[in-house]
Design an enzyme around this catalytic site. Structure first.
Site, PDB file in Angstrom:
ATOM      1  CG  ASP A  37     -14.200  -0.020 -36.778  1.00  0.00           C
ATOM      2  OD1 ASP A  37     -14.720  -1.113 -37.060  1.00  0.00           O
ATOM      3  OD2 ASP A  37     -14.823   0.915 -36.231  1.00  0.00           O
ATOM      4  CG  HIS A  38     -12.718  -6.749 -39.340  1.00  0.00           C
ATOM      5  ND1 HIS A  38     -12.547  -6.557 -40.691  1.00  0.00           N
ATOM      6  CD2 HIS A  38     -12.594  -8.090 -39.144  1.00  0.00           C
ATOM      7  CE1 HIS A  38     -12.321  -7.713 -41.278  1.00  0.00           C
ATOM      8  NE2 HIS A  38     -12.353  -8.668 -40.359  1.00  0.00           N
ATOM      9  NE  ARG A  39     -17.639  -0.521 -36.372  1.00  0.00           N
ATOM     10  CZ  ARG A  39     -18.053   0.459 -35.568  1.00  0.00           C
ATOM     11  NH1 ARG A  39     -19.345   0.549 -35.250  1.00  0.00           N
ATOM     12  NH2 ARG A  39     -17.201   1.341 -35.088  1.00  0.00           N
TER      13      ARG A  39
ATOM     14  CG  PHE B 283     -10.162  -0.105 -42.659  1.00  0.00           C
ATOM     15  CD1 PHE B 283     -10.006   0.627 -43.824  1.00  0.00           C
ATOM     16  CD2 PHE B 283     -10.425   0.575 -41.476  1.00  0.00           C
ATOM     17  CE1 PHE B 283     -10.103   2.006 -43.812  1.00  0.00           C
ATOM     18  CE2 PHE B 283     -10.523   1.953 -41.452  1.00  0.00           C
ATOM     19  CZ  PHE B 283     -10.360   2.682 -42.622  1.00  0.00           C
TER      20      PHE B 283
END
Length: 351
Positions: free
Chosen positions: A322-324, A326
């Protein structure tokens, strides 16, 4: 006479709705406490709900395939002082019902009807295939995950030549036979100790961390993928993990998963090596924030540290996160750590 309203319970965290698969009784039937009444499908779990009371079935308000929400009344049972159990039909205990090859039956011999993988939407047009309730649930989960989570995937290859050689030596000389999946699960658990933020769920825009590693195992079934999880992997031996994986896979493929099997997962691993393929970009099983996938290992010509060309067994792996929470660097550090564990510390996972 008292009317007992049987409400559809919340069988999983965040569960809002499910489907009626089949009623196992009909209106007017007398039932006893704990008798199976209805089979329902929830968030990737199909299960049987037993009767909480004894009495006579008054109303079955739904039909197979109907959507039900938590706290909906799914059965009304008449309770009366004169309702004994001596006239109860025990046909539901007969598990060896005649099977009709054209339909799907559960372990109680109940025709599920709607459960074949391909259900015709229009009997006139056999080119139109209606999704089963299981497929619809999977569609809802992955669509929500894909729309709400910014997915990023990092790729790597792991040299498992020495791991496989060690595995074969243990089998040959000590009779120790462990499959690769529990080894991968233990290596993932060890990696989570060094990168604990990946062992988490998204919670109202924040990360909720967990001390225990409840690692989900993606299981390919006839109805679609399900993800039961092994609880507290960080506290178990590889042999215990191996036994639990076998039990979970068996329950998943026979549609006998328990309520708790798919609850409280913290991260998922998908080992599709037996099927084959190179790389993929799996969808995260929300509210988790990462999924590790392993593919088929292949022999490859590799340049060694002394510049020699050698043949090694290389395992493709991916980590989707999850780019939110990491960045790419975080994902690369994580996948590099598990690479080191599988290449250099594999002996520890066979104990």
């Amino acid at each position: 006479m008292t009317k007992f309203e049987f409400l559809f319970p919340e069988l999983g965290e965040g569960l809002a709705e499910g489907y009626i698969v089949a009623y196992m009784v009909k209106e007017g039937d007398r039932v006893v406490e704990d008798q199976p009444l209805v089979e329902v499908q929830t968030d990737k779990v199909t299960t049987v709900l037993p009767s909480p009371v004894a009495g006579v079935i008054d109303i079955l308000p739904y039909n197979p395939g109907d959507v039900i929400c938590v706290n909906d009344i799914i059965i009304i049972i008449n309770q009366g002082e004169d309702e004994g159990a001596e006239d109860v039909s025990h046909g539901w205990l007969e598990l060896a019902a005649t099977k009709d090859k054209k339909h799907s039956w559960n372990e109680f011999g109940i025709n599920l009807g709607i459960y074949p993988n391909a259900v015709l939407d229009d009997p006139i047009d056999d080119s139109i295939i209606k999704m089963t309730s299981m497929r619809k649930e999977i569609a809802n989960i992955v669509t929500k995950s894909y729309k709400t989570i910014p997915h990023v995937t990092v790729f790597a290859e792991v040299d498992i030549t020495n791991l496989l050689s060690h595995k074969e030596n243990l089998k040959k000389h000590k009779g120790v036979n462990v499959s690769l999946t529990p080894i991968f699960v233990k290596a993932l658990s060890q990696t989570l100790k060094q990168h604990p933020m990946f062992n988490a769920n998204e919670h109202n825009g924040s990360l909720k961390l967990f001390p225990g590693h409840n690692i989900g195992i993606a299981v390919d079934t006839d109805e679609g993928v399900v993800i039961p999880n092994i609880k507290q992997v960080n506290e178990k031996s590889v042999h215990t993990v191996a036994d639990e994986i076998t039990e979970l896979v068996e329950r998943a493929r026979s549609k006998k998963m328990l309520f708790t099997d798919s609850r409280e997962g913290t991260i998922t691993i998908s080992n599709v090596g037996a099927i084959g393929g190179g790389y993929a970009t799996p969808i995260i099983f929300a509210p988790q924030v990462a999924i590790l996938a392993l593919y088929r290992a292949e022999k490859k010509a590799v340049v060694s540290e002394n510049d020699a060309i050698v043949v090694r067994k290389m395992l493709p792996i991916t980590l989707t996160f999850d780019h939110r929470f990491f960045d790419g660097a975080d994902g690369l550090r994580f996948i590099n750590t598990i690479k080191v564990h599988l290449e250099d510390h594999y002996e520890a996972y066979f104990h």
